[in-house]
Design a protein around this motif. Structure first.
Motif, PDB file in Angstrom:
ATOM      1  N   PRO A  31       0.797  -1.247   0.000  1.00 60.24           N
ATOM      2  CA  PRO A  31       0.000   0.000   0.000  1.00 60.24           C
ATOM      3  C   PRO A  31       0.821   1.284   0.000  1.00 60.24           C
ATOM      4  CG  PRO A  31      -0.669  -1.499   1.781  1.00 60.24           C
ATOM      5  CD  PRO A  31       0.559  -2.057   1.188  1.00 60.24           C
ATOM      6  N   VAL A  32       2.098   1.219   0.385  1.00 59.70           N
ATOM      7  CA  VAL A  32       2.899   2.460   0.414  1.00 59.70           C
ATOM      8  C   VAL A  32       3.651   2.682  -0.893  1.00 59.70           C
ATOM      9  CG1 VAL A  32       3.224   2.332   2.920  1.00 59.70           C
ATOM     10  CG2 VAL A  32       5.007   1.422   1.405  1.00 59.70           C
ATOM     11  N   CYS A  33       3.590   1.711  -1.793  1.00 58.25           N
ATOM     12  CA  CYS A  33       4.379   1.818  -3.035  1.00 58.25           C
ATOM     13  C   CYS A  33       3.625   2.678  -4.059  1.00 58.25           C
ATOM     14  CB  CYS A  33       4.624   0.428  -3.615  1.00 58.25           C
ATOM     15  SG  CYS A  33       5.390   0.492  -5.244  1.00 58.25           S
ATOM     16  N   PRO A  34       4.220   3.806  -4.475  1.00 61.82           N
ATOM     17  CA  PRO A  34       3.512   4.693  -5.404  1.00 61.82           C
ATOM     18  C   PRO A  34       3.141   4.020  -6.723  1.00 61.82           C
ATOM     19  CG  PRO A  34       5.449   5.789  -4.490  1.00 61.82           C
ATOM     20  CD  PRO A  34       5.525   4.350  -4.074  1.00 61.82           C
ATOM     21  N   THR A  35       4.027   3.216  -7.285  1.00 58.72           N
ATOM     22  CA  THR A  35       3.701   2.628  -8.595  1.00 58.72           C
ATOM     23  C   THR A  35       2.623   1.562  -8.452  1.00 58.72           C
ATOM     24  OG1 THR A  35       5.573   1.095  -8.405  1.00 58.72           O
ATOM     25  CG2 THR A  35       5.943   3.114  -9.663  1.00 58.72           C
ATOM     26  N   TYR A  36       2.620   0.861  -7.317  1.00 58.33           N
ATOM     27  CA  TYR A  36       1.552  -0.119  -7.090  1.00 58.33           C
ATOM     28  C   TYR A  36       0.219   0.599  -6.896  1.00 58.33           C
ATOM     29  CZ  TYR A  36      -1.145  -3.963  -5.209  1.00 58.33           C
ATOM     30  OH  TYR A  36      -2.125  -4.906  -5.010  1.00 58.33           O
ATOM     31  N   ARG A  37       0.271   1.721  -6.209  1.00 59.97           N
ATOM     32  CA  ARG A  37      -0.977   2.466  -5.991  1.00 59.97           C
ATOM     33  C   ARG A  37      -1.551   2.979  -7.300  1.00 59.97           C
ATOM     34  NH1 ARG A  37      -0.703   5.966  -0.471  1.00 59.97           N
ATOM     35  NH2 ARG A  37      -2.487   6.954  -1.448  1.00 59.97           N
ATOM     36  N   VAL A  38      -0.682   3.364  -8.223  1.00 58.84           N
ATOM     37  CA  VAL A  38      -1.170   3.879  -9.514  1.00 58.84           C
ATOM     38  C   VAL A  38      -1.593   2.738 -10.443  1.00 58.84           C
ATOM     39  CG1 VAL A  38      -0.451   5.080 -11.631  1.00 58.84           C
ATOM     40  CG2 VAL A  38       0.132   6.031  -9.405  1.00 58.84           C
ATOM     41  N   LEU A  39      -0.767   1.681 -10.525  1.00 60.03           N
ATOM     42  CA  LEU A  39      -1.010   0.654 -11.540  1.00 60.03           C
ATOM     43  C   LEU A  39      -1.746  -0.579 -11.015  1.00 60.03           C
ATOM     44  CD1 LEU A  39       2.508   0.862 -13.238  1.00 60.03           C
ATOM     45  CD2 LEU A  39       0.375   1.855 -14.079  1.00 60.03           C
ATOM     46  N   GLY A  40      -1.633  -0.820  -9.700  1.00 61.64           N
ATOM     47  CA  GLY A  40      -2.314  -1.988  -9.115  1.00 61.64           C
ATOM     48  C   GLY A  40      -1.780  -3.321  -9.606  1.00 61.64           C
ATOM     49  N   GLU A  41      -0.552  -3.341 -10.106  1.00 58.94           N
ATOM     50  CA  GLU A  41       0.044  -4.571 -10.643  1.00 58.94           C
ATOM     51  C   GLU A  41       1.055  -5.131  -9.655  1.00 58.94           C
ATOM     52  OE1 GLU A  41      -0.396  -6.165 -13.476  1.00 58.94           O
ATOM     53  OE2 GLU A  41      -1.855  -4.781 -14.347  1.00 58.94           O
TER      54      GLU A  41
END
Ligand code: SF4
Ligand code: SF4
Length: 431
Positions: A31-41
């Motif tokens: 949940p703290v990772c910006p790219t995961y938050r944007v892409l959900g991958e």
């Protein structure tokens, strides 16, 4: 059974297998990772990237374009390191993996632009000359014409670089020696930085002024070069080592602390000993690096009243890279009249991340939009950050949206409060 290839990482500076194995796949970092938050991958999350690095290290996959794309999209913000309960050193794992990708020519980012950036940014002399020419381009009105004609639309990455630059200030170097005022506490060396010295000379001057009022002699050798922070971020570890040795030789050894006011530089310098084991001079330097806020936080400063609502953005390499979270807030909160409002997701990267916003403008723009939205929600008129990259990135977002917001470094806000307090402050100390 899956075919086993030769390990994808070879030679010096391979990712540390023992460190890779400390990841227990819990997912707390997601949940703290910006790219995961944007892409959900999953593969654009810390856990996914660690899985890919380990699979490549064990020869289960090669350095495919898909793998390198997921690594290239990582900001290196290290929010995952702060969140991780197992202590996975994500930053150094990424930097070694990136170095391998780069050396094997597998990066998905444009090589020519990367070369141009590294020929310019870590070279204060060249950067100064280029920015001098850019200042002329801006003052002559040519910039306005180029923007109006939309000439740069055909080259989005060049357009991203052009849009990022503020009005280039006139050169104003910090003095080589700024003597301590009042009760002397000791002597510090100031890292003047590459971008900081050319684009934010006020920040360096305010840093020296504040430190001197706090009782420190401030030495700023003019011949100092780059700290190698951008190289480290890109996995260019040999270049980092060269710059670390040169900077250690350029800075005086007879100082109590080495002060930085650029989060990315301070974070890289604190890690020198990891990348140059056995080099005692470099390790001594690394052990004395402190962010300017850490040296000012307990100092008596004659701060005057500043009636303003201010919010604070945590630069990744200050909060995650150096674990400096409270000191800048405590300093700002001490200014009489200043109202400090917490920023939602303050620790979420603004998209700057060294040169990431130049190489990955689309993702950088999405993160910037999230950051600006949250800043606007605070109602603040000043947004503060302790890193020139964040200042450039957030100021670009503010400019493009026509917002009435100032973007400042903490020392610039403190220097304003000093100006307000001069009637009862600095002149008593001989200013
Ligand atoms: S460094 Fe930042 S962008 Fe990269 S995986 Fe960690 S949290 Fe995500
Ligand atoms: S990096 Fe840390 S927090 Fe993330 S999955 Fe691995 S052990 Fe969990």
């Amino acid at each position: 059974m899956a075919e086993t290839l030769a390990p994808a990482f070879t030679g010096a500076d391979v990712p540390d297998m023992a460190a890779l194995r400390t990841c227990v796949h819990c997912g707390i970092c997601l949940p703290v990772c910006p790219t995961y938050r944007v892409l959900g991958e999953e593969m654009d999350s810390p856990r996914g990237r660690l899985y890919l690095i380990r699979a490549a290290a064990e020869g289960r996959i090669g350095l495919t374009p898909s793998l390198t794309r997921h690594l290239d999209l990582c900001l290196g913000c290290r929010a995952c390191e702060t969140a991780c309960p197992s202590g996975v050193p994500f930053g150094s794992l990424l930097e070694t993996a990136r170095g391998q990708v780069e050396r094997q020519g597998r990066s998905t980012t444009p090589r020519l632009l990367g070369r141009l950036i590294f020929a310019l940014f870590p070279r204060p002399d060249r950067l100064g000359a280029a920015l001098g020419a850019l200042g002329l381009y801006q003052r002559s009105g040519l910039q306005r014409l180029v923007r109006a004609a939309g000439v740069l639309r055909v080259a989005p990455r060049l357009a991203a670089m052009e849009a990022l630059l503020p009005v280039v200030p006139r050169r104003a170097d910090v003095p080589v020696l700024t003597p301590a005022r009042g009760t002397r506490r000791g002597r510090v060396a100031l890292l003047t930085g590459c971008v900081q010295r050319h684009l934010y000379p006020d920040v360096n001057r305010a840093t020296a002024r504040l430190l001197s009022l706090a009782g420190w002699d401030v030495v700023a050798p003019p011949a100092q070069g780059c700290c190698g922070g951008l190289d480290l971020h890109a996995g260019r570890l040999d270049e980092l080592r060269l710059r670390a040795r040169a900077l250690t030789a350029a800075l005086p050894d007879d100082v109590d602390w080495v002060v930085t006011n650029a989060a990315g530089c301070g974070s890289a310098m604190r890690e020198y000993a990891h990348w140059l084991p056995g080099d005692a001079g470099v390790a001594r330097l690394a052990g004395r690096v402190r962010d300017v806020s850490q040296l000012l936080v307990d100092a008596e400063l004659p701060l005057g009243r500043l009636g303003a609502t201010v919010t604070y953005h945590d630069a990744c390499h200050l909060v995650h890279g150096q674990k400096v979270r409270n000191e800048p807030r405590a300093l700002l909160a001490r200014i009489p009249g200043l109202r400090l409002v917490e920023l939602a997701d303050s620790e979420l990267c603004c998209g700057s991340a060294g040169i990431y916003n130049l190489l990955e403008p689309a993702m950088a723009e999405r993160l910037l939009a999230m950051k600006i939205e949250r800043i606007v929600q605070t109602g603040a008129r000043i947004v503060v950050a302790g890193n020139p990259g964040c200042l450039l990135q957030i100021a670009k977002g503010v400019r493009e949206r026509g917002l009435d917001l100032e973007v400042l470094h903490p020392v610039q806000v403190l220097a304003r409060a000093l100006d307000q307090g001069r009637s009862f402050g600095e002149q008593d100390l001989g200013r």
